[in-house]
Design an enzyme around this catalytic site. Structure first.
Site, PDB file in Angstrom:
ATOM      1  N   SER A 147       0.831  -1.204   0.000  1.00 33.07           N
ATOM      2  CA  SER A 147       0.000   0.000   0.000  1.00 33.07           C
ATOM      3  C   SER A 147       0.872   1.262   0.000  1.00 33.07           C
ATOM      4  O   SER A 147       1.605   1.490  -0.947  1.00 33.07           O
ATOM      5  CB  SER A 147      -0.959  -0.079   1.197  1.00 33.07           C
ATOM      6  OG  SER A 147      -1.951   0.908   1.095  1.00 33.07           O
ATOM      7  N   ASP A 163     -10.448  -3.407  -5.607  1.00 35.15           N
ATOM      8  CA  ASP A 163      -9.785  -2.619  -4.562  1.00 35.15           C
ATOM      9  C   ASP A 163     -10.447  -1.248  -4.454  1.00 35.15           C
ATOM     10  O   ASP A 163     -10.456  -0.485  -5.422  1.00 35.15           O
ATOM     11  CB  ASP A 163      -8.292  -2.483  -4.931  1.00 35.15           C
ATOM     12  CG  ASP A 163      -7.472  -1.860  -3.821  1.00 35.15           C
ATOM     13  OD1 ASP A 163      -8.024  -1.046  -3.063  1.00 35.15           O
ATOM     14  OD2 ASP A 163      -6.282  -2.188  -3.725  1.00 35.15           O
ATOM     15  N   HIS A 221      -8.267  -4.416  -0.984  1.00 33.44           N
ATOM     16  CA  HIS A 221      -6.929  -3.860  -0.729  1.00 33.44           C
ATOM     17  C   HIS A 221      -6.115  -4.763   0.213  1.00 33.44           C
ATOM     18  O   HIS A 221      -4.990  -4.455   0.568  1.00 33.44           O
ATOM     19  CB  HIS A 221      -7.105  -2.459  -0.113  1.00 33.44           C
ATOM     20  CG  HIS A 221      -5.888  -1.599  -0.235  1.00 33.44           C
ATOM     21  ND1 HIS A 221      -5.346  -1.207  -1.449  1.00 33.44           N
ATOM     22  CD2 HIS A 221      -5.082  -1.038   0.715  1.00 33.44           C
ATOM     23  CE1 HIS A 221      -4.280  -0.450  -1.229  1.00 33.44           C
ATOM     24  NE2 HIS A 221      -4.096  -0.346   0.072  1.00 33.44           N
TER      25      HIS A 221
HETATM   26  C1  MLT Z   1      -1.507   6.046  -0.064  1.00 33.68           C
HETATM   27  O1  MLT Z   1      -1.822   7.108   0.439  1.00 33.68           O
HETATM   28  O2  MLT Z   1      -0.333   5.688  -0.209  1.00 33.68           O
HETATM   29  C2  MLT Z   1      -2.625   5.192  -0.504  1.00 33.68           C
HETATM   30  O3  MLT Z   1      -3.824   5.868  -0.325  1.00 33.68           O
HETATM   31  C3  MLT Z   1      -2.646   3.890   0.168  1.00 33.68           C
HETATM   32  C4  MLT Z   1      -2.736   4.049   1.640  1.00 33.68           C
HETATM   33  O4  MLT Z   1      -3.776   4.453   2.147  1.00 33.68           O
HETATM   34  O5  MLT Z   1      -1.759   3.779   2.293  1.00 33.68           O
END
Ligand code: MLT
Length: 197
Positions: free
Chosen positions: A101, A151, A182
Site C-alpha cells: 500500500s 480494490d 486492498h
Molecule cells: C496512499 O496514500 O499511499 C494510498 O492511499 C494507500 C494508503 O492508504 O496507504
C-alpha cells in the site's frame, strides 16, 4: 529514519521492507522471513505522521498524494539507502523492495524517479505514484505486482496504468490479480515467494 537492519550470513540479497499506512518497521518482518528467509533485511518506518499513523509521504486525501512531499521523501529515501548500504555494508545494487500500500507507493516512486534505485520490487496493492514525468530506463528491473480487481483504494484501471508505464520503460512486470480488495492475502505472499525464487 527509524529502522531495523538484520544482516544475513549466507545471502548477498537485501530486502527493503516498506509498511502500509499506520504500520511500522516491525510489520513486514515475518512476511520477509517467509519470502526470502536468507536475505538481509532493512525495514524502514515512514516518518510522516498522519493523525498518529506512520506513512512514507503526505497525502491530501485517500489516494490523492501531496506530490511535492512525495518527490522530497522519495529523494530522501534514495539518499538514505545509499547511506545505509555503506553503514551496514550491503550491496546497494542488489536491493529488492517489498512494499504494501503506502509502502508500495513509495517503492514505485523510487522506480519512477531514479534509475537503478531498486533491482526488484514486490508491490502489494500499489498506485500510480506520479503522472506526467519521464520515467528512467527500467531495463533489468523486475517487478511483481499484486492488485485487487475490486480494490476500493486503487481502481483496476490505475493498476493497469502503472503496469503499462513500467513495461513501456523496460521493466519486466508480472501481475497477480485478487478479489480481496486492498487486503494482502497469504496467496499473494506465496506467489511473491515463488516469483522471487
Ligand atoms: C496512499 O496514500 O499511499 C494510498 O492511499 C494507500 C494508503 O492508504 O496507504
Amino acid at each position: 529514519m527509524k529502522h531495523i537492519f538484520q544482516k544475513s550470513e549466507t545471502s548477498e540479497r537485501t530486502l527493503l521492507l516498506l509498511h502500509g499506512t499506520g504500520g511500522n518497521e516491525h510489520d513486514l518482518i515475518d512476511l520477509a522471513h517467509l519470502l526470502d528467509p536468507e536475505a538481509s533485511l532493512l525495514s524502514l518506518r515512514g516518518d510522516e505522521n498522519e493523525n498518529g499513523m506512520n506513512r512514507f509521504f503526505k497525502r491530501l486525501s485517500e489516494g490523492v498524494f501531496d506530490e511535492d512531499d512525495l518527490v522530497m521523501r522519495t529523494k530522501n529515501m534514495h539518499e538514505r539507502l545509499d547511506e545505509y548500504a555503506k553503514e551496514y555494508n550491503f550491496d546497494r545494487q542488489n536491493l529488492t523492495a517489498i512494499g504494501y500500500s503506502n509502502g508500495a507507493n513509495i517503492a514505485a516512486s523510487l522506480i519512477y524517479h531514479y534509475e537503478h534505485a531498486l533491482k526488484k520490487a514486490v508491490l502489494f496493492h500499489p498506485m500510480v505514484p506520479r503522472r506526467g514525468i519521464k520515467l528512467p530506463n527500467l531495463e533489468g528491473v523486475d517487478v511483481f505486482i499484486t492488485a485487487g480487481e475490486n480494490d476500493p483504494i486503487c481502481p483496476k484501471e490505475e493498476t493497469e496504468e502503472l503496469i503499462k508505464a513500467l513495461r513501456e520503460n523496460g521493466a519486466n512486470v508480472e501481475v497477480m490479480w485478487t478479489t480481496h480488495g486492498h487486503q494482502l492475502t497469504r496467496e499473494e505472499a506465496l506467489q511473491a515467494k515463488n516469483w522471487l525464487k
